[in-house]
Motif scaffolding. Structure first.
Motif, PDB file in Angstrom:
ATOM      1  N   ALA A   5     -59.218 108.553  28.917  1.00  0.00           N
ATOM      2  CA  ALA A   5     -59.310 107.104  28.681  1.00  0.00           C
ATOM      3  C   ALA A   5     -60.713 106.728  28.239  1.00  0.00           C
ATOM      4  N   LEU A   6     -61.719 107.355  28.835  1.00  0.00           N
ATOM      5  CA  LEU A   6     -63.092 107.087  28.443  1.00  0.00           C
ATOM      6  C   LEU A   6     -63.326 107.479  26.991  1.00  0.00           C
ATOM      7  N   ILE A   7     -62.899 108.665  26.631  1.00  0.00           N
ATOM      8  CA  ILE A   7     -63.088 109.129  25.260  1.00  0.00           C
ATOM      9  C   ILE A   7     -62.344 108.231  24.279  1.00  0.00           C
ATOM     10  N   ALA A   8     -61.090 107.899  24.611  1.00  0.00           N
ATOM     11  CA  ALA A   8     -60.286 107.064  23.715  1.00  0.00           C
ATOM     12  C   ALA A   8     -60.861 105.659  23.561  1.00  0.00           C
ATOM     13  N   ASN A   9     -61.366 105.091  24.643  1.00  0.00           N
ATOM     14  CA  ASN A   9     -61.834 103.705  24.606  1.00  0.00           C
ATOM     15  C   ASN A   9     -63.278 103.543  24.162  1.00  0.00           C
ATOM     16  N   CYS A  10     -64.099 104.557  24.331  1.00  0.00           N
ATOM     17  CA  CYS A  10     -65.538 104.393  24.081  1.00  0.00           C
ATOM     18  C   CYS A  10     -66.031 105.068  22.805  1.00  0.00           C
ATOM     19  N   SER A  11     -65.506 106.232  22.501  1.00  0.00           N
ATOM     20  CA  SER A  11     -66.076 107.006  21.396  1.00  0.00           C
ATOM     21  C   SER A  11     -65.738 106.454  20.021  1.00  0.00           C
ATOM     22  N   GLY A  12     -64.818 105.539  19.924  1.00  0.00           N
ATOM     23  CA  GLY A  12     -64.509 104.935  18.634  1.00  0.00           C
ATOM     24  C   GLY A  12     -65.617 104.027  18.125  1.00  0.00           C
ATOM     25  N   GLU A  22     -70.131  97.872  35.585  1.00  0.00           N
ATOM     26  CA  GLU A  22     -69.177  96.763  35.459  1.00  0.00           C
ATOM     27  C   GLU A  22     -69.619  95.811  34.356  1.00  0.00           C
ATOM     28  N   ALA A  23     -70.884  95.467  34.345  1.00  0.00           N
ATOM     29  CA  ALA A  23     -71.413  94.557  33.318  1.00  0.00           C
ATOM     30  C   ALA A  23     -71.307  95.181  31.929  1.00  0.00           C
ATOM     31  N   GLU A  24     -71.587  96.470  31.836  1.00  0.00           N
ATOM     32  CA  GLU A  24     -71.542  97.153  30.534  1.00  0.00           C
ATOM     33  C   GLU A  24     -70.123  97.191  29.977  1.00  0.00           C
ATOM     34  N   VAL A  25     -69.153  97.542  30.810  1.00  0.00           N
ATOM     35  CA  VAL A  25     -67.760  97.578  30.350  1.00  0.00           C
ATOM     36  C   VAL A  25     -67.300  96.176  29.980  1.00  0.00           C
ATOM     37  N   LYS A  26     -67.647  95.192  30.799  1.00  0.00           N
ATOM     38  CA  LYS A  26     -67.278  93.800  30.506  1.00  0.00           C
ATOM     39  C   LYS A  26     -67.873  93.356  29.167  1.00  0.00           C
ATOM     40  N   VAL A  73     -66.035  94.790  26.188  1.00  0.00           N
ATOM     41  CA  VAL A  73     -64.746  94.135  25.949  1.00  0.00           C
ATOM     42  C   VAL A  73     -64.938  92.707  25.454  1.00  0.00           C
ATOM     43  N   SER A  74     -65.710  91.906  26.188  1.00  0.00           N
ATOM     44  CA  SER A  74     -65.778  90.475  25.867  1.00  0.00           C
ATOM     45  C   SER A  74     -66.722  90.138  24.717  1.00  0.00           C
ATOM     46  N   VAL A  75     -67.798  90.873  24.567  1.00  0.00           N
ATOM     47  CA  VAL A  75     -68.770  90.559  23.518  1.00  0.00           C
ATOM     48  C   VAL A  75     -68.549  91.420  22.273  1.00  0.00           C
ATOM     49  N   MET A  76     -68.377  92.706  22.490  1.00  0.00           N
ATOM     50  CA  MET A  76     -68.256  93.630  21.357  1.00  0.00           C
ATOM     51  C   MET A  76     -66.820  93.769  20.850  1.00  0.00           C
ATOM     52  N   GLY A  77     -65.848  93.266  21.610  1.00  0.00           N
ATOM     53  CA  GLY A  77     -64.460  93.275  21.162  1.00  0.00           C
ATOM     54  C   GLY A  77     -63.725  94.591  21.345  1.00  0.00           C
ATOM     55  N   ALA A  78     -64.198  95.434  22.255  1.00  0.00           N
ATOM     56  CA  ALA A  78     -63.512  96.706  22.497  1.00  0.00           C
ATOM     57  C   ALA A  78     -62.113  96.431  23.035  1.00  0.00           C
ATOM     58  N   PRO A  79     -61.104  97.053  22.448  1.00  0.00           N
ATOM     59  CA  PRO A  79     -59.724  96.814  22.877  1.00  0.00           C
ATOM     60  C   PRO A  79     -59.363  97.646  24.109  1.00  0.00           C
ATOM     61  N   VAL A  80     -59.953  97.287  25.241  1.00  0.00           N
ATOM     62  CA  VAL A  80     -59.744  98.022  26.490  1.00  0.00           C
ATOM     63  C   VAL A  80     -58.924  97.140  27.421  1.00  0.00           C
ATOM     64  N   SER A  81     -57.835  97.693  27.943  1.00  0.00           N
ATOM     65  CA  SER A  81     -57.003  96.935  28.879  1.00  0.00           C
ATOM     66  C   SER A  81     -57.752  96.746  30.193  1.00  0.00           C
ATOM     67  N   GLU A  82     -57.319  95.767  30.992  1.00  0.00           N
ATOM     68  CA  GLU A  82     -57.951  95.539  32.293  1.00  0.00           C
ATOM     69  C   GLU A  82     -57.809  96.767  33.187  1.00  0.00           C
ATOM     70  N   ALA A  83     -56.646  97.409  33.131  1.00  0.00           N
ATOM     71  CA  ALA A  83     -56.421  98.608  33.948  1.00  0.00           C
ATOM     72  C   ALA A  83     -57.366  99.728  33.540  1.00  0.00           C
ATOM     73  N   ASP A  84     -57.518  99.937  32.234  1.00  0.00           N
ATOM     74  CA  ASP A  84     -58.445 100.969  31.766  1.00  0.00           C
ATOM     75  C   ASP A  84     -59.885 100.607  32.092  1.00  0.00           C
ATOM     76  N   ALA A  85     -60.227  99.328  31.992  1.00  0.00           N
ATOM     77  CA  ALA A  85     -61.596  98.896  32.292  1.00  0.00           C
ATOM     78  C   ALA A  85     -61.942  99.230  33.742  1.00  0.00           C
TER      79      ALA A  85
END
Length: 97
Positions: free
Chosen positions: A36-43, A63-67, A70-82
């Protein structure tokens, strides 16, 4: 003029091709959340950012970095994956509180 600009842009793109990062050497700690990390972050960025910054980041920081991703950079990460990513990053790359 447009032909010259197109030619210069093409040359610039070709010159940058050799500057691409070689991600094959970056190995994340193996855990159930690793795919999940590779799929959500390495893109969007190199995974070495995680390893380079990990020696400074506590759970609140992850927590702040993942948020932010998602919210600022637009990463398509689900809440569960976050939530899984924060747990993984804190456990494997975080600094103890």
């Amino acid at each position: 003029m447009k032909a010259t600009q197109a030619l210069l842009a093409s040359v610039a793109l070709l010159a940058c091709n050799g500057a691409l990062a070689d991600e094959s050497r970056i190995r994340m700690t193996d855990a159930p959340e690793t795919p999940a990390l590779i799929a959500n972050c390495s893109g969007c960025h190199s995974l070495d950012y995680i390893q380079m910054n990990s020696r400074f980041v506590k759970r609140a920081g992850w927590e702040a970095e993942v948020k932010k991703m998602v919210s600022v950079m637009g990463a398509p990460v689900s809440e569960a994956d976050a939530a899984k990513l924060v747990d993984y990053l804190t456990r494997e790359y975080g600094v103890a509180d």
